[in-house]
Design a protein around this motif. Structure first.
Motif, short mmCIF file in Angstrom:
data_model
loop_
_atom_site.label_atom_id
_atom_site.label_comp_id
_atom_site.label_asym_id
_atom_site.label_seq_id
_atom_site.Cartn_x
_atom_site.Cartn_y
_atom_site.Cartn_z
N ILE A 29 0.66 -1.00 0.30
CA ILE A 29 -0.21 -0.36 0.25
C ILE A 29 1.14 1.18 0.10
O ILE A 29 2.11 1.57 0.86
N THR A 30 0.54 2.65 -0.92
CA THR A 30 0.72 3.22 -0.84
C THR A 30 0.35 4.95 0.10
O THR A 30 -1.16 4.75 0.40
N ILE A 31 1.25 5.29 1.09
CA ILE A 31 0.35 6.15 2.08
C ILE A 31 1.11 7.06 2.32
O ILE A 31 2.21 7.36 1.74
N ALA A 32 0.19 8.04 1.84
CA ALA A 32 0.94 9.97 1.46
C ALA A 32 0.59 10.49 3.29
O ALA A 32 -0.30 10.28 3.50
N THR A 33 1.46 10.92 3.96
CA THR A 33 1.56 11.64 5.07
C THR A 33 2.44 12.48 5.42
O THR A 33 2.74 13.51 4.19
N VAL A 34 1.60 13.25 6.26
CA VAL A 34 2.58 14.73 6.37
C VAL A 34 3.85 14.24 6.83
O VAL A 34 3.77 13.37 7.98
#
Length: 441
Positions: A29-34
């Protein structure tokens, strides 16, 4: 009789089949976060989830403004780059209405969704269905150096006015020693300087729009709020403040360069961390200030949440990850490894009922008090045609808020004065809101 070669071939086939089954059951899974501290910690702890599930994660960790641009563009175009998005309570109901987010209506019983703080759960739900799970929640408050206040002979009350903040900031400022009385957000962005400035304007009695959707930047309240902000920052703030957002001010405060910092309550665990903060043992907290006579302490409510775009091809693994990362078990894991003070705040009632957390986190009571005081239905003491807190809960706000933030950041950098910045804000905001058709209803 079966030949040896046939047996070997059969064994090889079984092994290959087993390998294919393992590969098929595992997901990436690809997770975009800050790039905020709590999310960096989540990334550091995520190998435990990978080991437990056999799944893997590709991380995309971005600065706040960049994250917002990337995930908004991707989800609006159906790009499908990400399986998990880190988004705010601003985006969740808007994107859910567009069917851009997967509903989270089949959570495991042990997730205990009823433990979520009511204000946070409501902000992330549409028709009683959750469309994101909260990683941490926040309001905003004053963080200040008790040692500098004592040296300067000033006191900051539990519920200060902006006039009292100004007096304290002036007294604490020692520019020759590299100490600035106050640090506030200046970096442009609807979720950067405009989150702070909208909350500040709320506390002055201002509003973005009247009941006819007429922009209000020409009001006395906005004039007073922006003028005071610019004077505070130019007289008692650090140089280059127009480039400073949450993370930059956090670093300044931890290095002992700020007397007062007014920002998100989530920062409290970082400024009191003796491993990272040089001033950890001399920090105290107070409510977000208000203008004398105005019963509004900023009305700031925010949560960073994990959501799954409808375009994800890995729904099962993505759901498993976001329930893991926002669970009570995850909170306990953080506490075991880094102490209860580091637990992700502002999402669960049980955390604030936990005696160990209360003892370890001197900011817990002020955080909960600030969050419970927020009324997103009434962001201003004046009537508004919109809901929200430190933002206006309409799809157009992302663009309008950023454009206004650029005007105010330019004023902080000395490229315009308060009146010029407000005139530009009034003009561009009214033009965009009229174009969107709000005033015609």
């Amino acid at each position: 009789m079966t030949s040896t070669r046939a047996l070997m071939g059969s064994a090889a086939g079984l092994a290959l089949a087993a390998g294919l089954a393992t590969t098929a059951s595992a997901a990436e899974i690809t997770i975009a976060t800050v790039n905020n501290g709590d999310m960096i910690r989540m990334q550091e702890l995520s190998p435990q989830w990978e080991e437990e599930t056999g799944n893997t994660i590709e991380w995309v960790v971005l600065e706040e403004n960049t994250l917002r641009q990337r995930v908004t563009q991707d989800i609006a175009t159906g790009g499908g780059q990400f399986d998990v998005l880190t988004i705010g309570n601003y985006e969740v109901p808007i994107w859910a209405a567009q069917d851009w987010l997967a509903p989270l209506d089949d959570l495991p019983e042990d997730y205990n969704a009823d433990d979520l703080l009511p204000s946070i759960r409501q902000a992330l739900s549409t028709d009683d269905t959750l469309y994101a799970l909260p990683f941490y929640g926040e309001s905003a408050m004053v963080m200040y150096r008790t040692d500098l206040a004592e040296e300067a002979g000033v006191e900051i009350p539990d519920s200060p006015t902006w006039a009292e903040i100004r007096t304290a900031a002036e007294a604490m400022t020692d520019q020759d020693a590299g100490i600035y009385g106050i640090c506030l957000r200046g970096k442009p962005g609807w979720g950067e300087n405009m989150a702070f400035l909208t909350a500040m304007a709320n506390s002055y009695g201002a509003r973005w729009f009247d009941m006819e959707w007429q922009a209000q930047f020409d009001s006395e309240e906005w004039q007073a709020a922006l003028t005071d902000y610019l004077e505070l920052m130019t007289q008692y703030g650090p140089p280059g403040a127009a480039a400073n957002g949450f993370n930059e001010n956090l670093s300044l405060f931890q290095q002992g360069k700020c007397g007062i910092w007014i920002d998100a309550t989530v920062a409290a665990s970082f400024v009191t961390d003796p491993e990272d903060s040089q001033v950890a043992d001399s920090v105290a907290f107070a409510q977000f200030p208000n203008r004398e006579g105005v019963d509004n302490h900023g009305n700031w409510l925010w949560s960073w949440n994990l959501a799954i775009p409808s375009s994800s091809n890995e729904m099962e693994a993505a759901t498993d990850f976001i329930t893991w990362a926002t669970s009570q078990d995850y909170t306990r894991m953080v506490a075991e490894q880094e102490g209860w003070r580091a637990a992700p705040p502002g999402t669960r009632t049980s955390l604030y009922e936990n005696a160990e957390y209360q003892e370890a986190a001197p900011f817990a009571e002020m955080t909960l008090e600030s969050m419970n005081a927020v009324d997103t239905d009434s962001p201003s003491v004046q009537e508004t045609p919109y809901t929200g807190a430190q933002f206006v809960a309409i799809p157009e706000f992302q663009g309008i808020g950023t454009a206004v933030g650029q005007q105010f950041s330019a004023a902080l950098a000395g490229q315009a004065d308060a009146e010029q910045a407000l005139q530009q804000a009034q003009s561009l905001t009214q033009r965009e809101i009229d174009r969107a058709g709000y005033g015609s209803n």
